[in-house]
Design an enzyme around this catalytic site. Structure first.
Site, PDB file in Angstrom:
ATOM      1  N   LYS A 294       0.845  -1.204   0.000  1.00  0.00           N
ATOM      2  CA  LYS A 294       0.000   0.000   0.000  1.00  0.00           C
ATOM      3  C   LYS A 294       0.879   1.253   0.000  1.00  0.00           C
ATOM      4  O   LYS A 294       2.012   1.204   0.472  1.00  0.00           O
ATOM      5  CB  LYS A 294      -0.873   0.027   1.267  1.00  0.00           C
ATOM      6  CG  LYS A 294      -2.003  -0.973   1.267  1.00  0.00           C
ATOM      7  CD  LYS A 294      -2.857  -0.808   2.513  1.00  0.00           C
ATOM      8  CE  LYS A 294      -4.012  -1.794   2.515  1.00  0.00           C
ATOM      9  NZ  LYS A 294      -5.015  -1.533   1.472  1.00  0.00           N
ATOM     10  N   ARG A 368     -10.527 -11.338   2.062  1.00  0.00           N
ATOM     11  CA  ARG A 368     -11.348 -12.439   1.532  1.00  0.00           C
ATOM     12  C   ARG A 368     -10.632 -13.778   1.637  1.00  0.00           C
ATOM     13  O   ARG A 368     -11.261 -14.826   1.762  1.00  0.00           O
ATOM     14  CB  ARG A 368     -11.758 -12.123   0.086  1.00  0.00           C
ATOM     15  CG  ARG A 368     -10.608 -11.936  -0.860  1.00  0.00           C
ATOM     16  CD  ARG A 368     -11.002 -11.210  -2.137  1.00  0.00           C
ATOM     17  NE  ARG A 368     -11.018  -9.754  -1.974  1.00  0.00           N
ATOM     18  CZ  ARG A 368     -11.303  -8.898  -2.951  1.00  0.00           C
ATOM     19  NH1 ARG A 368     -11.598  -9.339  -4.167  1.00  0.00           N
ATOM     20  NH2 ARG A 368     -11.300  -7.599  -2.722  1.00  0.00           N
TER      21      ARG A 368
HETATM   22  N1  BES Z   1      -8.256  -3.535   4.292  1.00  0.00           N
HETATM   23  C1  BES Z   1      -8.339  -3.200   2.915  1.00  0.00           C
HETATM   24  C2  BES Z   1      -9.600  -2.426   2.566  1.00  0.00           C
HETATM   25  C3  BES Z   1      -9.591  -0.957   2.916  1.00  0.00           C
HETATM   26  C4  BES Z   1      -8.841  -0.061   2.197  1.00  0.00           C
HETATM   27  C5  BES Z   1     -10.396  -0.497   3.917  1.00  0.00           C
HETATM   28  C6  BES Z   1      -8.884   1.275   2.493  1.00  0.00           C
HETATM   29  C7  BES Z   1     -10.454   0.869   4.211  1.00  0.00           C
HETATM   30  C8  BES Z   1      -9.696   1.744   3.508  1.00  0.00           C
HETATM   31  C9  BES Z   1      -8.336  -4.470   2.066  1.00  0.00           C
HETATM   32  O1  BES Z   1      -7.590  -5.507   2.557  1.00  0.00           O
HETATM   33  C10 BES Z   1      -7.768  -4.090   0.755  1.00  0.00           C
HETATM   34  O2  BES Z   1      -6.629  -3.722   0.720  1.00  0.00           O
HETATM   35  N2  BES Z   1      -8.556  -4.190  -0.306  1.00  0.00           N
HETATM   36  C11 BES Z   1      -8.110  -3.821  -1.604  1.00  0.00           C
HETATM   37  C12 BES Z   1      -8.682  -4.795  -2.581  1.00  0.00           C
HETATM   38  C13 BES Z   1      -8.149  -4.637  -3.977  1.00  0.00           C
HETATM   39  C14 BES Z   1      -6.694  -5.001  -4.036  1.00  0.00           C
HETATM   40  C15 BES Z   1      -8.941  -5.492  -4.906  1.00  0.00           C
HETATM   41  C16 BES Z   1      -8.600  -2.411  -1.896  1.00  0.00           C
HETATM   42  O3  BES Z   1      -9.719  -2.073  -1.521  1.00  0.00           O
HETATM   43  O4  BES Z   1      -7.834  -1.636  -2.457  1.00  0.00           O
HETATM   44 MN    MN Z   2      -5.564  -5.369   1.966  1.00  0.00          MN
END
Ligand code: BES
Ligand code: MN
Ligand code: ZN
Length: 509
Positions: A294, A368
């Site tokens: 990230k 997931r």
């Molecule tokens: N924990 C995150 C989701 C999230 C991101 C919650 C920002 C709140 C704020 C999750 O694990 C994640 O990183 N999801 C990705 C999925 C994507 C790679 C398909 C996302 O939402 O960017």
């Molecule tokens: Mn994530």
């Protein structure tokens, strides 16, 4: 916080550090405000319109009114009288308590339950009173070397003036609201704790502590070896990039379920004896994204990626405190999502507990991957309903913001029950689609499915992924990515959706 009920006839004679007086926008005074106004020869009516309009959530502090025993009267805006709902009531109670915190008083008397509100019962409003005021006094300072004692809210006692309302109902509502407030605060504190302290092991310890505190809760914390023996290859693939060992927390709550009077229909009912409700919470104690790392700017907020797990623990605490006559299972897969030589790589294929294989195209779609194995594990309980709660997708924040949690379910009855509970508790959800057509986005050339479905409808394809592991029972998914915490200056966990979950369980009980 301590709550009591005040049934005095003359509220203006009540000795208390601060007294609320509810005011509607149309110049209508609540029963308490009217009584205070008369006792003080019109001190309140004199400043309506010019100084206080009664807009919802606003307050104005008046001091030393003649004929009023309390040195402070806090005018609380209630909005339009015809629009007065349980939600407005909760907002007004929150505003009153927040003002009392600012005034640094130790005890206060709220008069808002006494206002008639056809849309909701006294019990519901008393519940909202205790929950909303608990929220207003919540304070987290465990992380400071020398916590500022002066910054801690002093408010410790709230007495609720209920006028002529039924005091047994009010008592019951306050009791429920206290238990709810404590569950929410517990969830908030777990969420606010830093990732280096609130680890998977720590969450396991918290669950064990709860089982010690409440006889109605049994806990089993499975370790890496046991998780491996279960065949949770998807969950373990996320965990293996971290030096913190994963845990799989299994909670079992059983309240006293009253024996039904024997009758022919009861026997018929027993034949369809309903299984337990299962709550599954995402417990990523830190989500770096893994190799698909990230951006740095707000990565700290990924300590909140265990708020689903925290909401399950908070809900269990409230449920046990209330002794709800239900059987509920809590499942918490918990680990970190980190970068290391052992971490998942884009293109890796893993085998889930269900036997379905998954191509990991993005290691940041890890929620997931841990939830799917928990959903398979849930089958053994023959549940009447399974609800998973997860900070699952940034796409859900884009779709719904911080107002509604995303609700996904193919089961209309379950979806309606959750939407209704959210409305009742002021912790709302919005139903999102789950059409099979979206499933195509998860197609992989190298495994049964990919773990991402591309940019379009990101929160829907995440739910579609989970649905493939939840076919054996009625299932709903709550994406709380936008509602579980706030960023910016007010950064912190909200405790949502504990109020929704508790309300749903209260409605089932
Ligand atoms: N924990 C995150 C989701 C999230 C991101 C919650 C920002 C709140 C704020 C999750 O694990 C994640 O990183 N999801 C990705 C999925 C994507 C790679 C398909 C996302 O939402 O960017
Ligand atoms: Mn994530
Ligand atoms: Zn995550």
């Amino acid at each position: 916080m301590e709550y009591s009920i005040n049934t005095s006839v003359s509220i203006h004679q009540t000795k208390t550090a601060a007294l609320s007086a509810g005011i509607f926008t149309d110049g209508v005074l609540s029963p308490a405000a009217d009584m205070i106004d008369r006792a003080s020869s019109g001190a309140i009516r004199a400043l309506l319109k010019s100084e206080f309009t009664g807009k919802t959530g606003t307050t104005l502090v008046l001091r030393n009114l003649p004929g009023v025993a309390s040195p402070r009267v806090v005018l609380v805006g209630l909005g339009k009288q015809s629009d007065y709902t349980a939600r407005v009531h909760a907002r007004a109670e929150q505003a009153f308590a927040a003002t009392c915190v600012q005034l640094r008083v130790a005890e206060a008397t709220s008069t808002l339950i006494s206002i008639s509100c056809p849309e909701s019962s006294v019990r519901e409003r008393a519940r909202a009173t205790a929950a909303a005021t608990a929220d207003a006094v919540y304070h987290y300072d465990a992380g400071f070397g020398k916590p500022d004692a002066d910054a801690r809210p002093k408010l410790k006692k709230i007495s609720a003036w209920i006028g002529k309302s039924d005091s047994a109902s009010a008592e019951q509502g306050l009791k429920e609201g206290v238990a709810l407030g404590e569950g929410v605060s517990f969830a908030r504190t777990l969420g606010n704790m830093p990732g280096n302290i609130c680890t998977p092991t720590y969450l396991g310890e918290m669950a064990k502590k709860m089982a010690k505190q409440f006889k109605s809760i049994k806990v089993n914390v499975l370790d890496q070896k046991q998780i491996t023996a279960l065949g949770m290859g998807s969950f373990l693939s996320v965990a293996k990039g971290s030096d913190q060992p994963p845990k799989f927390i299994v909670l079992h709550y059983k309240g006293k379920i009253p024996a039904k009077a024997p009758s022919k229909t009861a026997a018929k009912h027993d034949a369809h004896a309903k299984g337990p409700i299962v709550l599954v919470g995402k417990g990523i104690t830190f989500d770096s994204g893994g190799v698909s790392i990230k951006p740095a700017a707000t990565m700290d907020e990924m300590k909140f990626d265990m708020c689903g797990a925290a909401s399950v623990l908070g809900t269990f605490q409230t449920m046990a405190r209330l002794g709800l006559p239900l059987e509920v299972i809590g499942l918490i897969p918990t680990c970190e999502n980190m970068v290391s030589g052992r971490a998942n790589k884009p293109g890796d294929v893993v085998t889930s507990m269900s036997g379905q294989t998954i191509e990991i195209l993005n290691t940041d779609a890890e929620g997931r991957l841990i939830l799917c194995d928990a959903l398979t594990y849930a089958e053994r309980f023959k549940p009447s309903a399974v609800i998973d709660i997860a900070t699952l997708t940034g796409a859900c924040v884009v779709a719904l913001g911080a107002v509604n949690s995303g609700l996904f379910s193919k089961n209309d009855a379950l979806a309606e029950a959750l939407l209704k509970a959210g409305k009742q508790a002021g912790d709302t959800a919005w139903r999102m689609p789950l059409d099979d057509a979206y499933q195509e986005q998860l197609k992989s050339n190298f495994a049964d499915m990919a773990n991402i479905g591309g940019q379009p409808a990101g929160s829907v394809t995440a739910a579609c992924f989970l649905s493939r592991f939840a076919k054996a029972y009625p299932w709903a998914h709550l994406d709380i990515a936008g509602t579980a915490w706030k960023g910016g200056a007010a950064k912190g966990s909200t405790g949502r959706p504990v109020p929704l979950l508790v309300q749903y369980l209260l409605n089932q009980a």
